[in-house]
Write a protein that holds these residues in place. Structure first.
Motif, PDB file in Angstrom:
ATOM      1  N   ASP A   1      41.607  24.948  50.033  1.00  0.00           N
ATOM      2  CA  ASP A   1      40.972  24.091  50.630  1.00  0.00           C
ATOM      3  C   ASP A   1      41.455  23.638  51.823  1.00  0.00           C
ATOM      4  O   ASP A   1      42.648  23.358  51.933  1.00  0.00           O
ATOM      5  CB  ASP A   1      40.865  22.982  49.576  1.00  0.00           C
ATOM      6  CG  ASP A   1      40.038  21.584  49.938  1.00  0.00           C
ATOM      7  OD1 ASP A   1      40.308  21.024  51.050  1.00  0.00           O
ATOM      8  OD2 ASP A   1      39.091  21.343  49.511  1.00  0.00           O
TER       9      ASP A   1
ATOM     10  N   SER B   1      41.350  28.515  43.895  1.00  0.00           N
ATOM     11  CA  SER B   1      40.879  29.610  43.231  1.00  0.00           C
ATOM     12  C   SER B   1      41.695  30.706  43.352  1.00  0.00           C
ATOM     13  O   SER B   1      42.423  31.046  44.427  1.00  0.00           O
ATOM     14  CB  SER B   1      39.395  30.273  43.423  1.00  0.00           C
ATOM     15  OG  SER B   1      38.838  31.261  42.719  1.00  0.00           O
TER      16      SER B   1
ATOM     17  N   THR C   1      29.960  29.954  43.877  1.00  0.00           N
ATOM     18  CA  THR C   1      29.367  28.489  43.403  1.00  0.00           C
ATOM     19  C   THR C   1      30.306  27.496  43.787  1.00  0.00           C
ATOM     20  O   THR C   1      31.494  27.478  44.071  1.00  0.00           O
ATOM     21  CB  THR C   1      28.863  28.529  42.038  1.00  0.00           C
ATOM     22  OG1 THR C   1      29.912  28.830  41.110  1.00  0.00           O
ATOM     23  CG2 THR C   1      28.015  29.630  41.898  1.00  0.00           C
ATOM     24  N   GLU C   2      29.884  26.103  43.440  1.00  0.00           N
ATOM     25  CA  GLU C   2      30.518  25.128  43.688  1.00  0.00           C
ATOM     26  C   GLU C   2      31.124  24.955  44.986  1.00  0.00           C
ATOM     27  O   GLU C   2      32.370  24.607  45.191  1.00  0.00           O
ATOM     28  CB  GLU C   2      31.437  24.810  42.447  1.00  0.00           C
ATOM     29  CG  GLU C   2      30.974  24.944  41.183  1.00  0.00           C
ATOM     30  CD  GLU C   2      32.163  24.620  39.934  1.00  0.00           C
ATOM     31  OE1 GLU C   2      33.209  24.505  40.286  1.00  0.00           O
ATOM     32  OE2 GLU C   2      31.569  24.878  38.929  1.00  0.00           O
ATOM     33  N   SER C   3      30.447  25.227  45.968  1.00  0.00           N
ATOM     34  CA  SER C   3      30.792  25.084  47.483  1.00  0.00           C
ATOM     35  C   SER C   3      32.022  25.777  47.937  1.00  0.00           C
ATOM     36  O   SER C   3      32.674  25.328  48.659  1.00  0.00           O
ATOM     37  CB  SER C   3      31.146  23.395  47.699  1.00  0.00           C
ATOM     38  OG  SER C   3      30.028  22.701  47.561  1.00  0.00           O
TER      39      SER C   3
ATOM     40  N   ARG D   1      34.167  26.976  45.494  1.00  0.00           N
ATOM     41  CA  ARG D   1      35.591  26.716  44.758  1.00  0.00           C
ATOM     42  C   ARG D   1      35.430  27.655  43.370  1.00  0.00           C
ATOM     43  O   ARG D   1      36.352  27.527  42.676  1.00  0.00           O
ATOM     44  CB  ARG D   1      35.614  25.265  44.516  1.00  0.00           C
ATOM     45  CG  ARG D   1      36.176  24.632  45.906  1.00  0.00           C
ATOM     46  CD  ARG D   1      36.007  23.162  45.596  1.00  0.00           C
ATOM     47  NE  ARG D   1      36.753  22.252  46.824  1.00  0.00           N
ATOM     48  CZ  ARG D   1      36.152  22.291  47.850  1.00  0.00           C
ATOM     49  NH1 ARG D   1      34.754  22.983  48.229  1.00  0.00           N
ATOM     50  NH2 ARG D   1      36.715  21.627  48.795  1.00  0.00           N
ATOM     51  N   ARG D   2      34.266  28.157  43.075  1.00  0.00           N
ATOM     52  CA  ARG D   2      34.314  28.993  41.915  1.00  0.00           C
ATOM     53  C   ARG D   2      33.773  30.453  41.996  1.00  0.00           C
ATOM     54  O   ARG D   2      32.678  30.597  42.645  1.00  0.00           O
ATOM     55  CB  ARG D   2      33.404  28.345  40.789  1.00  0.00           C
ATOM     56  CG  ARG D   2      33.234  29.037  39.531  1.00  0.00           C
ATOM     57  CD  ARG D   2      32.441  28.173  38.523  1.00  0.00           C
ATOM     58  NE  ARG D   2      32.172  28.923  37.300  1.00  0.00           N
ATOM     59  CZ  ARG D   2      33.036  28.793  36.234  1.00  0.00           C
ATOM     60  NH1 ARG D   2      34.105  28.266  36.402  1.00  0.00           N
ATOM     61  NH2 ARG D   2      32.641  29.489  35.017  1.00  0.00           N
TER      62      ARG D   2
END
Length: 825
Positions: free
Chosen positions: A597, A605, A641-643, A645-646
């Protein structure tokens, strides 16, 4: 000297400095490569054995010839293996296509028609006819196959061959391809449909050019006495082939760029305007070390000293003081470390003498007598006296004092005494004419790396292990001290700004500014080991770098500063920003990759694919997929997915016979184009289940969101005649699809027009790096280009000018840059 082992991945190292790796050179290589491999498996295993360079010249006289012969034999064997592997891979691929065509061929035979093969299995031939002429359909014959084998077997470097191909379904169509050979490997590239006449294409120089805007980094890890403050308020230092003049208050840079290889030493003339800088010989067989004397106000070169005289490199330089700086002393990096004195204005050598077979770390004239020179290094201090064209040497006598392993630095006190700092942590005071130690002062835990005399006679010393800076009175009584932060390493050199404010160069390639009272902050930072990973943000003026020092650094290209840095557990080799700009993925050398991030710097991740190092990370244009290219020959596809993060494994692209080097997504995010270490170009249908597209002809008109693959029709012209396949490390197409920048193995950055599909395309060529250029990348607005050196640990930021486009031509909100004239070709 401890034995070192390293695994190389195809790019040659062109490094300058102590312990430098010079692979792929024509001189006396310090590395021998042993390659073994299985014909049916992945890339060859590579083992490199370091040869010690401390053997005598006599005993190793025949070593370069024997190693050169061995290199030739190994290269021939490697070419043969590569050819056999590639031929086998092509044969298996074509057999698979033929199996699929058998029903169609049977139908043609029953109907009395001639069987027609798809373009991917046709054998190329050369037609001398014009580009618009029609030719008959070609059949696979024994003569075609024999001719093709002969061509491949005799091709060990890069050359091009035009071939005509035709496919027939209902009626007759005309299609064309170009065949390119690299080290015996035939690479077929199909001409897109929108190019009607390939021969009429003109390859011109792009109207855009590059100006050096900013230099990130400082060479403190292995160089000494290379940071000075000029009366203009500029700090002068160097990294790679560039001497930087950084205005401390205005935060602007100017650059002296006449050097052709890494700068190793620096001296300031007594007038505080003229500067002498010495360079290494480098890896070019025609490269030679020399010294430039230039004007720091105008950046004009005044004189070139010693071209063809010095060997290997220039290790130390010093101007005389007592006579107004009329003479220059130079010590080179030859085995005998030749000491020479020059009348630099006349470019004439006054005297030359062998110094020592041991390392020499510093040299200076006595400030009150230009006939006396001091030098120091491994286990010695020498006092030289010049007289009537001859020079005599007296060795310093340690007497009852322990002889240190290294004398690392020295200065002259205001009383004329010589003060030396050594590896035992002591400051030794030497008598003016006795060549003996008068006093020993305990100064630091570990080595004393630098000494600096202030105007009033006070002394500053910088420590290695303890990272302390100590201020001493004229009679060597400690007065004040401070400790620099551990993250910046040890004190390498100290520059005095105004008596109170100091500049400190560190062993971790940082320059700090501060005082004893207020502490120190970094004004220049950089990596400390080889760099490979580079990525630019999709819509902000920031970029990310990573390398073998395990550092991940985020930089602001507009403010010319480091926003943050964090340390990972392993080396970072590749990176890419998610299109939403919130996270960045970094591939490591252990098959692991992490997603960070940008705001919190936290890892959101953490995954692992295979057991080999990763070489490329690439998000699809919409950010819904991430492709991870590995040295295990696979491309791993993840749904995002999840911007960002996944990540969930979507599939795996299997089919390359060597490690993945580059890959790009199509604009619709459904397909991937990839390159591998054995010069394959493959195409993949990701949306259809990560399937290999057997018929590469069908991908000739596909549009690509990015273009970083070094092999492909649109960038074929960037390869020079005779290239061996590893000469180009990276390339990048601009976002407006008008330019392509190339990072090569010879320290150069090239700028071509895009597309660039014809051989011998012209380019603008730019120098500045002192090592193989590992990566290049345009900023989101195409206003700047970033290039990354490997071992020189330098990032160069180039401003793109000209072209009449809508580029953002701002240099920065806070700083500007000018350089000495640098012609491009």
């Amino acid at each position: 000297m401890s034995e070192q082992w390293a695994a190389m991945t195809g790019a040659r190292g062109a490094v300058c400095g102590d312990g430098a790796l010079l692979s792929g050179t024509s001189g006396a290589p310090w590395w021998i490569g042993i390659r073994t491999g299985n014909l049916l498996t992945a890339a060859p295993f590579q083992l490199y054995i370091r040869l010690y360079n401390d053997v005598s010249a006599g005993s190793s006289a025949e070593l370069p010839d024997r190693m050169s012969l061995m290199d030739v034999r190994l290269q021939a064997q490697e070419d043969e293996i590569t050819l056999l592997k590639s031929s086998l891979a092509d044969a298996l691929r074509k057999l698979h296509v033929l199996d699929q065509q058998i029903p169609l061929i049977k139908q043609h035979l029953i109907a009395g028609m001639e069987p027609v093969l798809l373009p991917d299995v046709l054998v190329s031939g050369f037609s001398p006819a014009g580009f618009g002429s029609r030719i008959g359909r070609m059949r696979v014959t024994a003569s075609h196959i024999a001719a093709n084998r002969m061509t491949a077997a005799t091709s060990t470097t890069c050359h091009f061959k035009r071939s005509t191909k035709q496919t027939q379904s209902i009626g007759t169509n005309e299609d064309w391809s170009i065949k390119m050979f690299i080290r015996g490997r035939p690479i077929t590239m199909y001409i897109p449909s929108n190019i009607l006449n390939y021969e009429d294409l003109k390859m011109d120089l792009p109207p855009e050019k590059l100006d050096l805007d900013w230099v990130y980094g400082y060479r403190g890890r292995d160089c000494r006495a290379n940071l000075y403050v000029l009366p203009s308020g500029e700090a002068v230092y160097f990294i790679a082939c560039v001497v930087v003049l950084y205005h401390i208050t205005n935060r602007t840079q100017r650059h002296y760029r006449k050097h052709t290889d890494c700068v190793r030493c620096l001296a300031i003339h007594p007038d505080k305007v003229r500067v002498a800088t010495g360079q290494t010989a480098g890896v070019d067989k025609d490269g030679k070390p020399f010294v430039y004397i230039w004007d720091s106000t105008t950046l004009a070169t005044l004189h070139q000293i010693g071209l063809g005289t010095f060997e290997r490199g220039v290790g130390s330089v010093a101007f005389s003081q007592a006579d107004g700086g009329a003479f220059l002393c130079v010590i080179d990096d030859s085995n005998e470390h030749m000491l020479s004195v020059w009348d630099w204005a006349k470019q004439s050598r006054q005297v030359e003498v062998k110094s020592t077979n041991e390392a020499v770390l510093a040299v200076e004239f006595n400030p009150s007598d230009s006939n006396i020179i001091i030098s120091c290094g491994k286990s010695h201090v020498y006092f030289w006296t010049l007289s009537a064209g001859t020079v005599t040497k007296k060795q310093g006598i340690f007497g009852k004092y322990k002889k240190p392993k290294f004398i690392l630095c020295f200065v002259f006190s205001l009383t004329g005494d010589v003060l030396t700092g050594d590896s035992e942590g002591n400051i030794l005071t030497w008598g003016k004419s006795t060549f003996q130690i008068m006093r020993q002062t305990r100064a630091h835990e570990g080595s004393v790396f630098t000494l600096c005399v202030l105007q009033g006679g006070a002394l500053l010393s910088g420590g290695g292990k303890d990272r302390r800076i100590i201020r001493w009175s004229a009679d060597l009584a400690p007065e004040r001290e401070c400790e620099i932060p551990e993250q910046f390493g040890a004190v390498r050199t100290i520059g005095n700004v105004d008596g109170e404010e100091l500049l400190v160069g560190t062993t971790r390639n940082a320059i700090l500014r501060g005082t004893f009272s207020d502490g120190f902050v970094a004004i220049v930072q950089g990596h400390v080991d080889e760099m490979w990973g580079l990525a630019t943000h999709p819509f902000q003026n920031i970029f990310l770098t990573c390398g073998n020092d395990r550092q991940v650094c985020l930089w602001n290209s507009e403010e010319h500063s480091m926003d943050w840095s964090t340390t990972l557990e392993e080396s970072g080799l590749c990176a890419d920003f998610c299109p939403n700009g919130a996270v960045v993925s970094v591939g490591l050398n252990t098959a692991r990759w992490v997603v960070m991030d940008l705001q919190t710097r936290q890892i959101v991740s953490d995954l692992t694919d295979g057991n080999e190092q990763l070489s490329v990370m690439r998000y699809s244009p919409d950010g819904s997929f991430l492709a991870v290219g590995s040295h295990d020959n696979f491309i791993y596809i993840y749904s995002v997915t999840e911007s960002g993060r996944r990540y969930t494994r979507f599939g795996k692209c299997t089919g390359h016979s060597s490690f993945i080097t580059h890959l790009d997504w199509s604009k619709d995010g459904k397909y991937i184009m990839s390159n591998s270490g054995d010069y394959e170009i493959l195409y993949w249908d990701v949306a259809g289940g990560c399937k290999l597209l057997r018929n590469r002809y069908e991908s000739k008109d596909r549009e690509w969101a990015s273009y970083t693959c070094v092999l492909g029709f649109h960038v074929m012209g960037v390869w020079l005649e005779g290239s061996d396949g590893t000469d180009i490390n990276a390339l990048c197409r601009s976002h407006d699809e008008k330019l392509v920048a190339v990072a090569d193995d010879f320290c150069k950055v090239h700028l071509f027009q895009y597309p660039c599909p014809k051989p011998k395309a012209p380019s603008h060529r730019y120098e500045g790096h002192g090592s193989h250029v590992t990566n290049v990348c345009f900023t989101h607005s195409d206003s700047h280009l970033l290039s990354m050196g490997g071992k020189d640990t330098c990032v160069l930021q180039w401003r793109v000018r000209g072209g009449g486009g809508a580029r953002d031509g701002r240099a920065s909100a806070s700083s500007t840059s000018t350089s000495s004239p640098e012609p491009s070709t």
